[in-house]
Each structure stands twice: as C-alpha cells, then as structure tokens.
Design a protein around this motif. Structure first.
Motif, PDB file in Angstrom:
ATOM      1  N   ILE A 337       0.750  -1.081   0.008  1.00 23.43           N
ATOM      2  CA  ILE A 337      -0.006  -0.072   0.045  1.00 23.43           C
ATOM      3  C   ILE A 337       0.673   1.322  -0.041  1.00 23.43           C
ATOM      4  O   ILE A 337       0.751   2.083  -0.609  1.00 23.43           O
ATOM      5  N   PHE A 338       1.909   1.289   0.904  1.00 21.70           N
ATOM      6  CA  PHE A 338       2.402   2.472   1.171  1.00 21.70           C
ATOM      7  C   PHE A 338       3.906   2.522   0.491  1.00 21.70           C
ATOM      8  O   PHE A 338       4.515   3.818   0.223  1.00 21.70           O
ATOM      9  N   ILE A 339       4.558   1.623   0.069  1.00 21.00           N
ATOM     10  CA  ILE A 339       5.965   1.575  -0.580  1.00 21.00           C
ATOM     11  C   ILE A 339       5.826   1.007  -1.936  1.00 21.00           C
ATOM     12  O   ILE A 339       6.620   1.948  -2.786  1.00 21.00           O
ATOM     13  N   THR A 340       5.191   0.189  -2.427  1.00 21.86           N
ATOM     14  CA  THR A 340       5.212  -0.141  -3.598  1.00 21.86           C
ATOM     15  C   THR A 340       4.996   0.664  -4.665  1.00 21.86           C
ATOM     16  O   THR A 340       5.781   1.082  -5.976  1.00 21.86           O
ATOM     17  N   PRO A 341       3.967   1.773  -4.833  1.00 17.80           N
ATOM     18  CA  PRO A 341       3.754   2.968  -5.617  1.00 17.80           C
ATOM     19  C   PRO A 341       4.953   3.665  -6.086  1.00 17.80           C
ATOM     20  O   PRO A 341       5.076   4.242  -6.786  1.00 17.80           O
ATOM     21  N   HIS A 342       6.003   3.842  -4.915  1.00 15.93           N
ATOM     22  CA  HIS A 342       7.180   4.640  -5.071  1.00 15.93           C
ATOM     23  C   HIS A 342       8.304   3.924  -5.910  1.00 15.93           C
ATOM     24  O   HIS A 342       9.355   4.644  -6.016  1.00 15.93           O
ATOM     25  N   ILE A 343       8.185   2.469  -6.185  1.00 19.76           N
ATOM     26  CA  ILE A 343       9.301   1.946  -6.698  1.00 19.76           C
ATOM     27  C   ILE A 343       8.790   1.473  -8.173  1.00 19.76           C
ATOM     28  O   ILE A 343       7.902   0.748  -8.075  1.00 19.76           O
ATOM     29  N   ALA A 344       9.220   2.208  -8.894  1.00 21.93           N
ATOM     30  CA  ALA A 344       8.999   1.798 -10.725  1.00 21.93           C
ATOM     31  C   ALA A 344       9.162   0.426 -10.916  1.00 21.93           C
ATOM     32  O   ALA A 344       8.364  -0.057 -11.769  1.00 21.93           O
ATOM     33  N   ASN A 345      10.232  -0.069 -10.697  1.00 26.43           N
ATOM     34  CA  ASN A 345      10.714  -1.412 -11.211  1.00 26.43           C
ATOM     35  C   ASN A 345      10.232  -2.458 -10.323  1.00 26.43           C
ATOM     36  O   ASN A 345      10.541  -2.395  -9.245  1.00 26.43           O
ATOM     37  N   ASN A 346       9.460  -3.287 -11.061  1.00 18.29           N
ATOM     38  CA  ASN A 346       8.888  -4.391 -10.450  1.00 18.29           C
ATOM     39  C   ASN A 346       9.826  -5.333  -9.639  1.00 18.29           C
ATOM     40  O   ASN A 346       9.754  -5.780  -8.643  1.00 18.29           O
ATOM     41  N   THR A 347      10.998  -5.521 -10.242  1.00 15.33           N
ATOM     42  CA  THR A 347      11.972  -6.453  -9.814  1.00 15.33           C
ATOM     43  C   THR A 347      12.805  -5.961  -8.786  1.00 15.33           C
ATOM     44  O   THR A 347      12.840  -6.603  -7.491  1.00 15.33           O
ATOM     45  N   LEU A 348      13.152  -4.685  -8.629  1.00  9.78           N
ATOM     46  CA  LEU A 348      13.671  -3.817  -7.719  1.00  9.78           C
ATOM     47  C   LEU A 348      12.843  -4.159  -6.412  1.00  9.78           C
ATOM     48  O   LEU A 348      12.951  -4.305  -5.406  1.00  9.78           O
ATOM     49  N   GLY A 349      11.388  -3.795  -6.852  1.00  8.35           N
ATOM     50  CA  GLY A 349      10.349  -3.513  -5.560  1.00  8.35           C
ATOM     51  C   GLY A 349      10.062  -4.904  -5.030  1.00  8.35           C
ATOM     52  O   GLY A 349       9.998  -5.091  -3.591  1.00  8.35           O
ATOM     53  N   PHE A 350      10.155  -6.010  -5.906  1.00  5.50           N
ATOM     54  CA  PHE A 350      10.137  -7.428  -5.251  1.00  5.50           C
ATOM     55  C   PHE A 350      11.258  -7.765  -4.264  1.00  5.50           C
ATOM     56  O   PHE A 350      10.978  -8.071  -3.222  1.00  5.50           O
ATOM     57  N   PHE A 351      12.428  -7.508  -4.703  1.00  3.49           N
ATOM     58  CA  PHE A 351      13.737  -7.888  -3.716  1.00  3.49           C
ATOM     59  C   PHE A 351      13.899  -6.826  -2.597  1.00  3.49           C
ATOM     60  O   PHE A 351      14.241  -7.140  -1.394  1.00  3.49           O
ATOM     61  N   VAL A 352      13.343  -5.421  -2.586  1.00  2.00           N
ATOM     62  CA  VAL A 352      13.362  -4.626  -1.571  1.00  2.00           C
ATOM     63  C   VAL A 352      12.196  -5.216  -0.772  1.00  2.00           C
ATOM     64  O   VAL A 352      12.614  -5.120   0.686  1.00  2.00           O
ATOM     65  N   GLY A 353      11.130  -5.468  -1.146  1.00  2.00           N
ATOM     66  CA  GLY A 353      10.107  -6.042  -0.361  1.00  2.00           C
ATOM     67  C   GLY A 353      10.469  -7.186   0.512  1.00  2.00           C
ATOM     68  O   GLY A 353      10.223  -7.276   1.637  1.00  2.00           O
ATOM     69  N   LEU A 354      11.195  -8.098  -0.099  1.00  2.00           N
ATOM     70  CA  LEU A 354      11.653  -9.254   0.388  1.00  2.00           C
ATOM     71  C   LEU A 354      12.421  -8.897   1.554  1.00  2.00           C
ATOM     72  O   LEU A 354      12.466  -9.387   2.746  1.00  2.00           O
ATOM     73  N   ALA A 355      13.656  -8.287   1.324  1.00  2.08           N
ATOM     74  CA  ALA A 355      14.603  -7.857   2.318  1.00  2.08           C
ATOM     75  C   ALA A 355      13.856  -7.138   3.649  1.00  2.08           C
ATOM     76  O   ALA A 355      14.150  -7.455   4.776  1.00  2.08           O
TER      77      ALA A 355
END
Length: 385
Positions: A337-355
């Motif tokens: 909800i709060f972070i995904t919209p601010h990361i344009a690259n899906n792969t980067l968002g996935f790994f940032v989310g995992l970490a």
C-alpha cells in the motif's frame, strides 16, 4: 510447523532416526509464504494490492510456489502428526496438537488479521462497499478476511480432529510391508486422480445446486479445502507407518521430475485460458493433486540428499517459521500500500520488499520471544529454556 517431534514420551517402540531433511523442508515451505505474497503484488493475479504493470517472471514465480507448496506441507504434517499419535495417548495427542495449532490461529485473529481487515477496508477496494452489506454479507466478508490467511491452520485443526478416528484405524491395521513394496508412483497417481475426480464431481454438483455455498468463507475453507488436502495428510501418515513408501518418496525418479514440469505447464495454461464459469476450479483441483504427488518426490529427494543433517540454523527457522508466516502478511500489505507505488521497477520492488519484510518479521519474532505471553501464544512454550 512447530517443532512437533521434540516431545519425549517413553514408548515401547523403536526410536527412529531424526528426520532432519523434513524439518528443513517444512521450515522453507513456510518461509516461502513471504516471496509468494510479495510476488503476488507484482503478478497478473488480482490481489488486494497490485503494482501498476504486472511482471511476467514474477507471475510465473508466484504460480510455481502456489502450485505445490501446501500439498508437500500437508504430507509432512501428516507424517509428524501420526508419529506423535503413536507417541502419546490419543486424548493427550489431540490436546497437544490442537494447542500447538489452534492457539496461534486464535491469537492471530485479534493481533494480525483483524487489524489487517481494517487496513484493507480503509486503504484498498478489497472489502467492497461495507456500508451496503446486509448482516450475512458482513459476516461472510469478516470470515473470509479473518481466516483466509489462516486457512491452513483451520484445515490442520479439522484434520487433527479427524485424525482421532483415522489414525486409530491406521494404527490397528496390520503393517503389510510386502504390499507396500509393490506400491509405485503409478498406483499413487491413479489413487489421487480417482480421488480428484470424485472431489470435482462434488464441487460441480454444489456449483449447480447450491452455488452460494462456494462463496461462503467457512464452507469453502472448512469443507472444500480440507477435503482437497486430506489425501496428502493421509499420505504422510502412511509414509510413517510403511517405510517402503517413504523410501519411494526420497528416491530420485526422472519420470516424476518430468511429470512435475508438465503438470506445472498445465497449471499455468489453466490459469491463463480457463474461466470461472467453466471448469477452471475443477481442472485446478486435478492439477494441484497431481502436482502435489510429483513434487513430493522432487522436494523429498532433493531435501534428503542436500538437507539431511542437523543444523542450529534450521532449528531456529523451524521454531520461527509459523510466527514469520503469520506476521508477514500484514507487513506485505503495508509494503504494497505505502511503498510499492514509489518503486517503479517491479524486480527491484520485489527484492526490496523481501529484504524489508523478512527483516521486520524476524525482528518481531525476536521481540515476541522475550514476552512470555506472546511466546506462549505463538510457540506453545511459556518460558525460554
């Protein structure tokens, strides 16, 4: 999910060697829930939170995890459940198992899934127009949202209760080792296919005559999900009683690996080209049953070869895995909800989310270990030894 086989009750039976690889597999299957839900944000599947543009590789990755994870988990659960049944008096076994499964499930409702419901209600469209719902719609929506993330715990509670009857019958049957030496993968696949056809017929009849039942959260999870995963639970119990069956699981079989690949391709095709009004769910059930049998061999064979050794790290993950699974879901929603919209690259968002989610989940796990009440609610242990 908890480290269930740590109990030491004197029994007249021979003690078997510790199944370290099953501990490892169980822990990793539980922890796979984190990449599963984070990748769900970036997949083409419709979820409470989705990225603007879905990622094809994360969609495929998400579907692969979903295609086999819980089937193999229930085989392991049935294996350890029957092992403990033979170690305890039946009433004592039921009490311990329901405490280990039921207490975390009940504790997770007010601490995790109820706050998660309000998060979904206010920040997403997943709940719908709550104010226009009648009483049953509100009740059913609450049921779906409060137990959907906990569905496998509810299924385990039901399977454990059924185990009081089924395990007694299994225990009292003569162990015909010679018969089980003749059982091969063809026999198992045929049995699961036959069971799947009966399950699909039942679902189709309900869909024709009582379709509203399938939209009821309690019925869908308590009846349909329980009966779908019942044969995997029983397969695990049979593997404990009949060593030739377990030996079959841990031997590499190229045909089973090929079958897993073909079945996964069918799973993906069904998700892409079938529709809800057609045979999507019946085909999905048949594929899930077959995929579960194939992947039991794949996962057990690799696990037995690579993970069958004692490791303090695995012991830690086994103990932490249920708590991590329970807490990661609201953390994933917050991230989506709060972070995904601010990361344009899906792969980067996935790994940032995992970490980020793993770090927060393990931090919360360590905090809960130091609070006796929370430690009891989520691990069944009142004090740290």
């Amino acid at each position: 999910m908890q480290q269930q086989h740590r109990f030491r009750i004197p029994m007249p039976t021979t003690t078997q060697q510790r199944e370290y690889f099953l501990d490892s597999i169980r822990a990793y299957l539980m922890l796979l829930g984190v990449p599963f839900h984070v990748s769900l944000i970036y997949s083409s599947q419709s979820w409470a939170v989705n990225s603007a543009d879905p990622s094809q590789w994360l969609t495929l990755f998400n579907e692969f995890i979903h295609a086999f994870r819980m089937q193999v988990f229930f085989v392991i659960s049935g294996y350890f459940s029957y092992m403990l049944y033979l170690r305890y008096e039946p009433a004592r076994w039921l009490k311990v198992r329901l405490e280990r499964v039921g207490i975390p499930m009940l504790a997770a409702v007010p601490l995790f899934t109820l706050p998660q419901f309000f998060l979904l209600k206010h920040y997403t469209s997943a709940v719908g127009d709550w104010n226009s719902f009648d009483f049953y719609q509100k009740f059913n929506t609450l049921a779906w949202n409060l137990i959907s993330h906990l569905w496998f715990l509810l299924v385990l509670v039901i399977l454990t209760t059924l185990g009081m009857l089924v395990f007694r019958w299994l225990r009292d049957r003569p162990a015909s080792q010679r018969d089980y030496r003749q059982v091969g993968w063809g026999t198992l696949l045929g049995a699961f296919l036959a069971y799947g056809l009966v399950w699909c017929l039942l679902r189709r009849l309900i869909f024709i005559f009582q379709p509203t039942w399938l939209m009821d959260g309690l019925f869908s999870i308590g009846v349909m999900q329980t009966t779908l995963f019942l044969p995997f639970f029983m397969l695990g119990a049979l593997a404990w009683k009949h060593p030739p069956l377990k030996a079959l699981f841990v031997r590499f079989n190229p045909a089973m690996h090929l079958g897993a690949a073909v079945t996964f391709a069918l799973y993906v095709a069904n998700q892409r080209y079938s529709s809800g009004e057609g045979w999507l769910y019946e085909l999905d059930a048949l594929i899930v049953l077959m995929m579960g049998v194939f992947m039991t061999n794949v996962v057990f064979a690799f696990g037995h070869r690579l993970l069958n050794a004692h490791s303090p790290r695995i012991t830690y993950l086994v103990n932490a895995s249920l708590f991590i699974y329970l807490v990661h879901h609201p953390l994933t929603l917050l991230y989506g909800i709060f972070i995904t919209p601010h990361i344009a690259n899906n792969t980067l968002g996935f790994f940032v989310g995992l970490a980020l989610i793993f770090a927060l989940a393990f931090l919360l796990y360590e905090i809960h270990l130091r609070i006796p009440l929370l430690r009891f609610l989520f691990s069944g242990r009142s004090a740290k030894k």
